[in-house]
Design a protein around this motif. Structure first.
Motif: not given
Length: 93
Positions: A39-60
């Motif tokens: 739904l949120r493709r690379v061509e049209n990413p979602k701008k999001k505040k960091i405080k509205h995200l749950v950060i995981t330890k996983d990095i690809n």
């Protein structure tokens, strides 16, 4: 909160609450661009505040390598890495 490119995050606010994304670009200390390859493709990413995200330890690592080498990330790359993340978490539970 420290975030890095290629990190897996969950949305905790907005219409996309609970959905899983990958950070594709860091704008500043407050905002990032996130994508899920669907739904949120690379061509049209979602701008999001960091405080509205749950950060995981996983990095690809594959996504990080492509971004750092200026190789274009595809939506399939994002979907594949998120599927791998979901499968590895199911096995851990």
């Amino acid at each position: 909160m420290n975030v890095v490119l290629g990190q897996v995050v969950y949305s905790k606010a907005g219409r996309d609450t609970g959905k899983i994304f990958i950070i594709t670009e860091i704008i500043d200390t407050d905002y990032v661009y996130i994508s899920d390859g669907d739904l949120r493709r690379v061509e049209n990413p979602k701008k999001k505040k960091i405080k509205h995200l749950v950060i995981t330890k996983d990095i690809n690592d594959i996504i990080v390598q492509k971004i750092s080498s200026d190789i274009r990330i595809t939506n399939a790359d994002i979907r594949k890495s998120l599927a791998e993340f979901k499968n590895s978490n199911i096995k851990d539970d």
